[in-house]
Design a protein around this motif. Structure first.
Motif, PDB file in Angstrom:
ATOM      1  N   ARG A  24      55.250  34.701  44.794  1.00 45.91           N
ATOM      2  CA  ARG A  24      54.011  34.077  45.256  1.00 45.91           C
ATOM      3  C   ARG A  24      52.941  35.127  45.544  1.00 45.91           C
ATOM      4  O   ARG A  24      51.742  34.875  45.355  1.00 45.91           O
ATOM      5  CB  ARG A  24      54.298  33.214  46.483  1.00 45.91           C
ATOM      6  N   GLU A  25      53.358  36.303  45.966  1.00 48.83           N
ATOM      7  CA  GLU A  25      52.404  37.410  46.138  1.00 48.83           C
ATOM      8  C   GLU A  25      51.812  37.813  44.788  1.00 48.83           C
ATOM      9  O   GLU A  25      50.609  38.054  44.666  1.00 48.83           O
ATOM     10  CB  GLU A  25      53.100  38.604  46.781  1.00 48.83           C
ATOM     11  N   GLU A  27      51.652  35.905  42.107  1.00 50.47           N
ATOM     12  CA  GLU A  27      50.825  34.784  41.636  1.00 50.47           C
ATOM     13  C   GLU A  27      49.429  34.838  42.245  1.00 50.47           C
ATOM     14  O   GLU A  27      48.436  34.550  41.581  1.00 50.47           O
ATOM     15  CB  GLU A  27      51.502  33.461  41.990  1.00 50.47           C
ATOM     16  N   LEU A  28      49.359  35.213  43.513  1.00 48.89           N
ATOM     17  CA  LEU A  28      48.064  35.312  44.189  1.00 48.89           C
ATOM     18  C   LEU A  28      47.190  36.367  43.515  1.00 48.89           C
ATOM     19  O   LEU A  28      45.976  36.179  43.365  1.00 48.89           O
ATOM     20  CB  LEU A  28      48.276  35.650  45.665  1.00 48.89           C
ATOM     21  N   SER A  33      46.392  31.712  43.375  1.00 47.84           N
ATOM     22  CA  SER A  33      47.125  30.582  43.949  1.00 47.84           C
ATOM     23  C   SER A  33      48.483  31.058  44.443  1.00 47.84           C
ATOM     24  O   SER A  33      48.937  32.137  44.080  1.00 47.84           O
ATOM     25  CB  SER A  33      47.324  29.481  42.895  1.00 47.84           C
ATOM     26  N   ASP A  34      49.155  30.218  45.258  1.00 46.30           N
ATOM     27  CA  ASP A  34      50.484  30.603  45.748  1.00 46.30           C
ATOM     28  C   ASP A  34      51.406  29.377  45.788  1.00 46.30           C
ATOM     29  O   ASP A  34      52.172  29.179  46.720  1.00 46.30           O
ATOM     30  CB  ASP A  34      50.397  31.254  47.129  1.00 46.30           C
ATOM     31  N   TYR A  35      51.344  28.564  44.742  1.00 45.81           N
ATOM     32  CA  TYR A  35      52.133  27.331  44.669  1.00 45.81           C
ATOM     33  C   TYR A  35      53.433  27.505  43.890  1.00 45.81           C
ATOM     34  O   TYR A  35      54.222  26.581  43.807  1.00 45.81           O
ATOM     35  CB  TYR A  35      51.317  26.225  44.001  1.00 45.81           C
TER      36      TYR A  35
END
Length: 280
Positions: A24-25, A27-28, A33-35
């Protein structure tokens, strides 16, 4: 001519792994986003989609191939619209439901397992439809676009992004390159503008976002190198190496002009036939 295919995806596993804090890091950094996203929709592109679709409180949005909720739940949070999330992998739907609860969207979000090419909805059920990089992961593209038209109300708007074959591969080397890259089904057989017309959609806008797709891919590769030790510990050396090689091959395919990513914005046109759309 044999259709060009890319590397297969294991979405069930990918949705689970993408919830790890490390992913998620990353992806950000890549999308904003962090989904636990599997599409390449960036935050900016999601915001633009909300504006083009005219999403607002009281509108009902159908998101196909919704996965773990990106960008559908973000669109609902941003606009106040109601959203129906449809997909087949149960792991993604479970994660999406949990995220909706955390984001306070329980009353405006429903989740169900459904095949995009055989939707379990009545005719003319939705006024807004969205899907992100879904058609390039399935071979029944025409059926899905026709199903979207069947469940669309008069004047409904639809927006989707898709990674597609920009030209035929020149020889076995380029065909092998496509087989080693993503997505699994980039070859639509005909241009998407033709498919949309045949399925009774009027194309309003077509946006080439290949450059942004390439930038995201490059950032992902950079982050994968920078966080190699942590990724190997999480995935194992073989899995990490395979993922990285697939991304490199995708970059190479884009650089050679074999793959492109586009956004299509369309409106329902003409009367839709019950249980299908006529292709006259």
């Amino acid at each position: 001519m044999v259709a060009c295919v890319g590397a297969a995806c294991n979405f069930e596993r990918d949705y689970e792994i993408a919830q790890e804090p490390l992913f998620r890091e990353i992806e950000l950094c890549v999308r904003g986003s962090d989904y636990g996203a599997t599409s390449w929709t960036t935050r900016d592109q999601a915001e633009q989609a909300a504006a083009r679709l005219g999403l607002e409180r009281g509108r009902r949005l159908l998101e196909l191939g919704a996965g773990s909720g990106w960008p559908a739940l973000f669109l609902a949070t941003l606009s106040g619209c109601d959203v129906v999330l449809a997909d087949l992998p149960l792991s993604g739907l479970r994660i999406a439901r949990e995220r909706a609860a955390r984001d306070g969207l329980d009353s405006r979000c429903s989740v169900l397992a459904a095949d995009g090419a055989a939707l379990p909805f009545a005719d003319r059920s939705f006024e807004r439809i969205h899907h992100a990089d879904v058609l390039c992961c399935m071979d029944r593209k025409r059926e899905m676009l026709c199903e979207c038209r069947r469940v669309a109300r008069a004047g409904a708007r639809m927006e989707f992004s898709v990674i597609s074959l920009a030209r035929e591969p020149a020889g076995d080397d380029e065909r092998r390159l496509l087989q080693q890259s993503g997505p699994p089904h980039p070859d639509a057989g005909v241009d998407y503008a033709v498919l949309l017309k045949e399925c009774r959609w009027t194309l309003l806008e077509r946006i080439d976002v290949t450059g942004e797709f390439m930038r995201c891919m490059e950032v992902l590769i950079q982050e994968s190198h920078a966080r190699r030790a942590a990724l190997v510990e999480l995935l194992g050396d073989e899995d990490h190496a395979e993922r990285l090689e697939r991304r490199r091959c995708t970059c190479a395919a884009v650089e050679r002009g074999l793959l492109r990513r586009e956004i299509f914005f369309a409106q329902a046109a003409g009367p839709a036939a019950r249980h299908g759309v006529g292709l006259a």
